[in-house]
Design an enzyme around this catalytic site. Structure first.
Site, short mmCIF file in Angstrom:
data_model
loop_
_atom_site.label_atom_id
_atom_site.label_comp_id
_atom_site.label_asym_id
_atom_site.label_seq_id
_atom_site.Cartn_x
_atom_site.Cartn_y
_atom_site.Cartn_z
N LYS A 78 5.79 9.81 7.90
CA LYS A 78 5.68 9.00 9.80
C LYS A 78 7.11 9.72 10.93
O LYS A 78 7.00 11.00 11.00
CB LYS A 78 5.63 7.49 9.20
CG LYS A 78 4.42 6.96 8.59
CD LYS A 78 4.13 5.30 8.40
CE LYS A 78 3.02 5.45 7.52
NZ LYS A 78 1.80 5.31 8.41
N TYR A 117 0.94 -1.33 -0.22
CA TYR A 117 0.28 -0.10 0.04
C TYR A 117 0.90 0.90 0.03
O TYR A 117 2.12 1.03 0.64
CB TYR A 117 -0.47 0.10 0.87
CG TYR A 117 -1.76 1.06 1.78
CD1 TYR A 117 -1.77 1.91 2.17
CD2 TYR A 117 -2.80 1.87 0.33
CE1 TYR A 117 -2.46 3.28 2.35
CE2 TYR A 117 -3.26 2.74 0.81
CZ TYR A 117 -3.44 3.90 1.86
OH TYR A 117 -4.05 4.29 2.27
N ASP A 140 9.49 2.82 -1.64
CA ASP A 140 8.45 3.51 -0.35
C ASP A 140 8.62 2.69 0.90
O ASP A 140 8.54 2.32 1.81
CB ASP A 140 6.89 2.93 -1.03
CG ASP A 140 6.14 3.67 0.42
OD1 ASP A 140 5.14 3.57 0.03
OD2 ASP A 140 6.37 4.44 1.67
#
Ligand code: KE4
Length: 432
Positions: A269, A146, A241
């Site tokens: 994050k 994702y 990613d």
């Protein structure tokens, strides 16, 4: 149906009137585990506290950013001191340059980077940049990975032998995923055949170097190396990613841990210490395609926000301390071994871990690909989630997420977590 605590239940009913599903991001609604979500009042160290003051050991850690724990003094103090200087200028600042310098000094694949405000913005921009740099249109992603809610990446495998993808969300036109190919995570043969077939049109391969969104699935030996070799051979941009893994699985991210350097890296994050952030960076020749230097447009009102950048700098500087990553590794190992010690005939499953991120899969005894994770026992996971919550442990409300440890999680916290799992396991296996 497990009813939430009184105050949370009331807040959830009120929130549902003004916020779709009562939440600002779907996974927070607890759809995968049932019941009504806890409303969190505050966090401190390894714990969160609900609106009635009940404390829970927290393994969500805001979905990864809080590697130092909740409200770490260094970050809070830096933010408190920064805010009175101004909360945004829409102009370049020294701090955002310093953050870019720090990141490019740590992440091998980043010579230059752009700050944005979410992981989704980072991956969306990296895809457009790769298309602009190569002049090609197709993008290859992996089943189970994702990358945020980017239209072109909300795609699922097309039917049968067709290599085209179908939208995995309403509102995404088929034309938007028609250029997206999907390969199997840890399945080099599937990548090789898709790249061979589409190499002339393939702009980028994007991968979570450690899959974190089907639960934790580490790269198989040689998988990342094969991606690097195949993309280099055909001039395809390799995008890691690292929104989850960046600064999490090693100071230099997964590319340091596994020794494979991509052309472009996406971050988020941890980079913002819990404040809204994303970034994408890579080889200078690729990044030079971005406006105002080049033809690829990308922009953001709040990009490089001074308060966010302050939180990021404080977080990354705290992670410079000697021994931080061995300590995170030791905490992760301690929890993994403790949980594995409980597994057995009564509760079967396995634990996958990379550093301080891990997933307990209930059911399958081996998870090396997303399909294995899909075999997890979802009903049992829901009972596990609520059983642990009742014992004061707050886990991600989905079997397909990672548990995150922080530097604030003590040995006692970990021992209490293992004890709670053992207690729940006894109770559940006697009842089911
Ligand atoms: P955001 O746009 O949510 O900041 O980041 C998107 C993203 C990109 N890449 C990876 C590898 C990610 O894991 C994410 C977002 N992660 C999810 C949890 N796995 C965020 C939680 C949520 O969606 O609320």
């Amino acid at each position: 149906m497990v009813r939430g605590s009184g105050v949370s239940r009331g807040l959830f009913e009120r929130s549902n009137r003004v916020v779709p599903g009562g939440v600002n991001s779907p996974v927070r609604a607890w759809s995968a585990v049932g019941g009504e979500p806890l409303f969190v009042g505050r966090g401190e160290g390894s714990r969160i506290f609900d609106e009635e003051g009940r404390g829970y050991l927290d393994y969500v850690c805001a979905w990864g950013p809080l590697i130092l724990g909740h409200a770490p003094a260094a970050v809070v103090e830096a933010v408190v001191n920064a805010a009175p200087q101004g909360t945004g200028f829409g102009a370049p600042t020294k701090k955002e340059m310093e953050l870019a310098e720090l990141v490019s000094g740590r992440i091998a694949g980043i010579e230059q980077l752009r700050l944005v405000n979410s992981g989704t913005e980072a991956t969306m921009s990296a895809i457009r940049l790769s298309r602009g740099y190569t002049g090609r249109d197709k993008v290859l992603k992996f089943d189970g990975c994702y990358h945020g809610h980017v239209d072109a990446l909300l795609a699922k495998a097309g039917s049968g032998v067709a290599s085209f993808s179908l939208p995995d969300s309403a509102g995404v036109p088929e034309s938007f995923t028609g250029e997206t190919l999907i390969a199997g995570f840890n399945d080099v043969a599937s990548v090789r055949s898709l790249i061979r077939e589409h190499r002339e049109d393939l702009a980028a391969v994007i991968v979570e170097p450690v899959c974190g969104n089907m639960g934790v699935i580490p790269p198989a030996p040689g998988f990342l190396e094969a991606l690097r070799e195949l993309t280099r051979r055909y001039g395809i941009v390799l995008i890691f990613d690292e929104v989850i893994t960046g600064f999490r699985v090693a100071r230099g991210g997964a590319q340091e841990r596994y020794g494979v350097t991509p052309d472009v890296t996406c971050l988020g994050k941890v980079l913002g210490g819990g404040l809204p952030v994303g970034a994408f960076g890579g080889r200078r020749d690729i990044m030079s395609c971005l406006a105002p230097l080049g033809p690829v447009y990308q922009a953001g009102t709040l990009s490089g926000n001074p308060v966010t950048v302050t939180a990021g700098l404080a977080t990354l500087k705290a992670l410079e301390a000697p021994g931080v990553y061995p300590e995170l590794e030791a905490k992760g190992r301690r929890l993994e071994e403790g949980l594995k010690g409980v597994l057995g005939p009564g509760v079967q499953g396995t634990v996958n871990r990379v550093g301080s991120m891990l997933t307990l899969f209930l059911g399958p005894e081996r998870v090396t690909a997303p399909d294995h994770a899909r075999d997890s026992d979802r009903d049992r996971f829901a009972r596990f989630f609520h059983g642990m919550l009742a014992r004061g442990i707050y886990l991600p409300p989905s079997p397909f997420e990672a548990l995150f440890l922080s530097l604030a999680h003590s040995d006692d916290d970990i021992a209490a977590t293992v004890a709670a799992f053992a207690d729940w396991a006894d109770e559940d296996s006697s009842r089911h």
